[in-house]
Design a protein around this motif. Structure first.
Motif, mmCIF file in Angstrom:
data_model
loop_
_atom_site.group_PDB
_atom_site.id
_atom_site.type_symbol
_atom_site.label_atom_id
_atom_site.label_comp_id
_atom_site.label_asym_id
_atom_site.label_seq_id
_atom_site.Cartn_x
_atom_site.Cartn_y
_atom_site.Cartn_z
ATOM 1 N N SER A 106 1.254 10.269 7.354
ATOM 2 C CA SER A 106 0.504 9.248 7.878
ATOM 3 C C SER A 106 0.799 7.996 7.390
ATOM 4 C CB SER A 106 -1.067 9.498 7.312
ATOM 5 O OG SER A 106 -1.125 9.673 5.653
ATOM 6 N N GLY A 107 0.310 6.957 8.430
ATOM 7 C CA GLY A 107 0.656 5.422 8.057
ATOM 8 C C GLY A 107 -0.096 4.863 7.137
ATOM 9 N N TRP A 108 0.255 3.662 6.539
ATOM 10 C CA TRP A 108 -0.374 2.820 5.277
ATOM 11 C C TRP A 108 -1.714 2.764 5.705
ATOM 12 C CZ3 TRP A 108 -2.308 -1.969 6.202
ATOM 13 C CH2 TRP A 108 -1.621 -2.453 7.148
ATOM 14 N N TRP A 109 -2.081 2.387 7.161
ATOM 15 C CA TRP A 109 -3.339 2.027 7.364
ATOM 16 C C TRP A 109 -4.720 2.873 7.528
ATOM 17 C CZ3 TRP A 109 0.989 2.332 10.404
ATOM 18 C CH2 TRP A 109 0.980 3.195 11.271
ATOM 19 N N THR A 110 -3.885 4.187 7.119
ATOM 20 C CA THR A 110 -4.877 5.390 6.724
ATOM 21 C C THR A 110 -5.013 5.876 5.370
ATOM 22 O OG1 THR A 110 -3.117 7.147 7.040
ATOM 23 C CG2 THR A 110 -4.075 6.301 9.318
ATOM 24 N N ALA A 111 -4.670 5.035 4.600
ATOM 25 C CA ALA A 111 -4.593 5.107 2.980
ATOM 26 C C ALA A 111 -5.910 5.314 2.391
ATOM 27 C CB ALA A 111 -3.905 4.133 2.305
ATOM 28 N N LEU A 112 -6.871 4.570 3.243
ATOM 29 C CA LEU A 112 -8.357 4.783 2.420
ATOM 30 C C LEU A 112 -9.007 5.944 3.314
ATOM 31 C CD1 LEU A 112 -9.295 1.217 1.991
ATOM 32 C CD2 LEU A 112 -8.498 2.740 0.278
ATOM 33 N N SER A 113 -8.643 6.641 3.940
ATOM 34 C CA SER A 113 -9.283 7.644 4.907
ATOM 35 C C SER A 113 -8.679 8.889 4.638
ATOM 36 C CB SER A 113 -9.055 7.515 6.438
ATOM 37 O OG SER A 113 -7.838 7.488 6.788
ATOM 38 N N THR A 114 -9.748 10.046 4.619
ATOM 39 C CA THR A 114 -9.277 11.436 4.295
ATOM 40 C C THR A 114 -8.309 11.932 5.427
ATOM 41 O OG1 THR A 114 -11.431 11.639 3.073
ATOM 42 C CG2 THR A 114 -10.066 13.695 3.841
ATOM 43 N N ILE A 161 0.921 -1.228 0.071
ATOM 44 C CA ILE A 161 -0.049 -0.239 0.013
ATOM 45 C C ILE A 161 0.803 1.169 0.031
ATOM 46 C CG2 ILE A 161 -1.715 1.490 1.448
ATOM 47 C CD1 ILE A 161 -2.881 -1.561 2.211
ATOM 48 N N SER A 162 2.018 1.013 0.923
ATOM 49 C CA SER A 162 2.819 2.486 0.822
ATOM 50 C C SER A 162 3.307 2.704 -0.512
ATOM 51 C CB SER A 162 3.913 2.122 1.899
ATOM 52 O OG SER A 162 3.454 1.932 3.039
ATOM 53 N N ALA A 163 3.677 1.488 -1.119
ATOM 54 C CA ALA A 163 4.196 1.802 -2.688
ATOM 55 C C ALA A 163 3.300 2.416 -3.646
ATOM 56 C CB ALA A 163 4.941 0.626 -3.227
ATOM 57 N N LEU A 164 1.928 2.542 -3.269
ATOM 58 C CA LEU A 164 0.999 2.984 -4.273
ATOM 59 C C LEU A 164 0.597 4.103 -3.839
ATOM 60 C CD1 LEU A 164 -1.345 -0.118 -4.782
ATOM 61 C CD2 LEU A 164 0.374 0.835 -6.457
ATOM 62 N N ARG A 165 1.050 5.047 -2.526
ATOM 63 C CA ARG A 165 0.672 6.157 -1.912
ATOM 64 C C ARG A 165 1.321 7.372 -2.721
ATOM 65 N NH1 ARG A 165 0.032 6.423 4.051
ATOM 66 N NH2 ARG A 165 -1.528 8.115 3.500
ATOM 67 N N ASP A 166 0.904 8.285 -2.694
ATOM 68 C CA ASP A 166 1.503 9.926 -3.015
ATOM 69 C C ASP A 166 2.642 10.040 -1.890
ATOM 70 O OD1 ASP A 166 1.184 12.510 -4.598
ATOM 71 O OD2 ASP A 166 1.136 12.887 -2.449
ATOM 72 N N LYS A 167 3.823 10.501 -2.514
ATOM 73 C CA LYS A 167 4.607 10.754 -1.469
ATOM 74 C C LYS A 167 4.475 11.599 -0.306
ATOM 75 C CE LYS A 167 7.006 14.322 -4.059
ATOM 76 N NZ LYS A 167 8.270 14.625 -4.831
ATOM 77 N N ASP A 168 3.594 12.763 -0.579
ATOM 78 C CA ASP A 168 3.153 13.568 0.360
ATOM 79 C C ASP A 168 2.499 12.946 1.338
ATOM 80 O OD1 ASP A 168 4.775 15.840 -0.883
ATOM 81 O OD2 ASP A 168 3.081 16.228 -2.198
ATOM 82 N N GLU A 224 -5.040 9.297 -2.372
ATOM 83 C CA GLU A 224 -4.526 9.380 -3.670
ATOM 84 C C GLU A 224 -3.308 8.004 -3.896
ATOM 85 O OE1 GLU A 224 -2.041 12.477 -6.638
ATOM 86 O OE2 GLU A 224 -2.671 13.000 -4.526
ATOM 87 N N PHE A 225 -3.724 7.376 -4.880
ATOM 88 C CA PHE A 225 -2.933 6.080 -5.333
ATOM 89 C C PHE A 225 -2.160 6.596 -6.902
ATOM 90 C CE2 PHE A 225 -6.013 4.593 -2.298
ATOM 91 C CZ PHE A 225 -5.347 4.126 -1.368
ATOM 92 N N THR A 226 -1.005 5.792 -6.808
ATOM 93 C CA THR A 226 -0.325 5.979 -7.958
ATOM 94 C C THR A 226 0.545 5.090 -8.188
ATOM 95 O OG1 THR A 226 1.043 7.608 -9.224
ATOM 96 C CG2 THR A 226 1.369 7.654 -7.054
ATOM 97 N N GLU A 286 8.512 6.412 -0.511
ATOM 98 C CA GLU A 286 7.798 5.744 -1.632
ATOM 99 C C GLU A 286 8.705 5.012 -2.786
ATOM 100 O OE1 GLU A 286 9.317 9.658 -3.073
ATOM 101 O OE2 GLU A 286 8.413 9.016 -1.274
ATOM 102 N N ILE A 287 9.820 5.472 -2.905
ATOM 103 C CA ILE A 287 10.761 4.840 -3.656
ATOM 104 C C ILE A 287 11.209 3.480 -3.140
ATOM 105 C CG2 ILE A 287 13.043 4.977 -4.996
ATOM 106 C CD1 ILE A 287 10.761 6.594 -6.086
ATOM 107 N N LEU A 288 11.704 3.581 -1.683
ATOM 108 C CA LEU A 288 11.950 2.375 -0.890
ATOM 109 C C LEU A 288 10.980 1.183 -0.951
ATOM 110 C CD1 LEU A 288 14.285 4.224 1.818
ATOM 111 C CD2 LEU A 288 15.103 3.143 -0.369
#
Length: 387
Positions: A50-58, A38-45, A155-157, A351-353
């Motif tokens: 925030s942690g990966w477990w908050t990826a789906l929340s605003t 999940i972290s690799a798909l998230r926006d770097k900012d 935001e995912f990328t 995000e790169i790592l």
């Protein structure tokens, strides 16, 4: 409730404890892997705050922005006005509130007008547009600093993976790791299978001593044998004019380091095969080679798959042996070496790592899930009875 208690009684407390323990182990392995993905798909900012477990929340956070320079001011009646937008075009963030002091970054709701005293007012809207007005002309060379409470949607990328595969040399390192890992897994299996059959079903002087030596070699640390093996390899290479940093060298090194465990696992499995099958084949006139190829090898597939998992994962994740026997040049560096270099050059770019780390575990995951059904069978076979 009574039905649940009855069900627990049928399962039994020991089995329940085992099932819960297995579930806990699975979760301990699953969560870090899921977090890397999940972290690799998230926006770097977003990943930085925030942690990966908050990826789906605003996400809500405080940001600093500056209004336009006083040079852009316009006179509207008795007021001097600076207007604009704190966001660039296409920015999807939403402003909840704003303030002019760091102690009160959310003093005023977005869309409302803040009274700054002496007729000076500031209005910041949710979309980032603002209107800053005062009865006297603005002076100074820089715009006023304001503080914003911002709502950012998830935001995912795939840009992180594109950056790693195209710019960081991971693609080439991926091929190098495959070039090392596949032969370094197949070669020790082929050699160890012959040795395990000989130690299981062939009678010769010193067999027991050789089995004891194999067991003893399993506990020898790799670091103790690395330098002697490297010196011997370099001396042989000098005699025959062979370059010191080659794929053949690292294949032989991994074969040497993996051989004791391979022989031990395969021998434990083969010695537990039905003796009647082997003896019947000999009565029918089959040679040891025919028995090995046509009977023992097909029956030993679970053990072969078990060792293949261990050996492939160990070789794929290896860094020390690869650096010593293969080198760290761009054409030879393996994935672990490339990722280690990224830790130094891109230590703050999580995000790169994370994208690099997930790329390195894709192949081991495929290998494990493809062969995992044979793992337990191969490890447990021969653990009760042996010869």
């Amino acid at each position: 409730m009574a039905a649940a208690v009855a069900q627990l009684r049928r399962i039994g407390l020991p089995r329940l404890i085992v099932h819960l323990s297995v579930l806990a182990i699975v979760l301990l392995w699953l969560f870090p892997t899921l977090g890397i993905f999940i972290s690799a798909l998230r926006d770097k900012d977003q990943l930085a705050v925030s942690g990966w477990w908050t990826a789906l929340s605003t996400a809500h956070r405080t940001e600093v922005a500056r209004l336009a320079d006083p040079a852009t001011q316009k006179q509207e009646g008795n007021l001097y006005v600076i207007a604009g937008n704190v966001w660039e075009a296409g920015d999807a963030r939403t402003i909840d509130s704003f303030g002019t002091r760091i102690q009160e970054p959310s003093a005023v709701k977005a869309g409302e007008t803040a009274d700054l005293g002496e007729g000076e007012t500031l209005q910041v809207n949710a979309d980032g547009s603002y209107r800053y007005a005062k009865p006297e002309a603005f002076d100074g060379s820089r715009g006023r600093r304001i503080y914003l409470t911002v709502t950012t949607p998830p935001e995912f990328t795939f840009d992180n993976y594109r950056t790693v595969l195209n710019s960081e040399g991971i693609g080439r390192a991926f091929i190098n790791s495959l070039t090392v890992a596949i032969p370094a897994t197949i070669i020790p299996i082929l050699v160890a299978a012959f040795a395990a059959y000989a130690l299981s079903w062939m009678r010769f002087a010193g067999r027991t001593l050789m089995i004891a030596m194999v067991v003893g070699l399993i506990v020898v640390p790799l670091q103790m044998s690395l330098i002697p093996l490297l010196r011997m390899y370099n001396e042989i290479g000098t005699i025959f004019g062979v370059p010191s940093k080659t794929y053949a060298g690292i294949w032989l090194a991994h074969t040497a380091f993996g051989m004791p465990l391979a022989i031990y696992l395969l021998r434990n499995y083969m010695v537990g095969l039905p003796k009647e099958i082997i003896e019947s084949a000999r009565v029918d006139g089959a040679s040891d080679f025919e028995i090995f190829v046509k009977i023992v090898l097909p029956l030993s597939f679970p053990a072969l798959a078990s060792f293949a998992i261990f050996q492939f994962l160990w070789v794929w994740n290896d860094l020390l042996v690869a650096m010593v026997f293969l080198g760290t040049t761009k054409d030879q560096i393996v994935l672990t070496g490339n990722l280690n270099a990224l830790l130094g050059s891109r230590g703050g770019n999580w995000e790169i790592l994370t994208a690099s780390a997930f790329i390195t575990i894709i192949v081991p995951l495929i290998v494990f899930f493809a062969l995992q059904r044979y793992l337990v069978r191969g490890l447990l076979a021969g653990s009760v009875k042996g010869g």
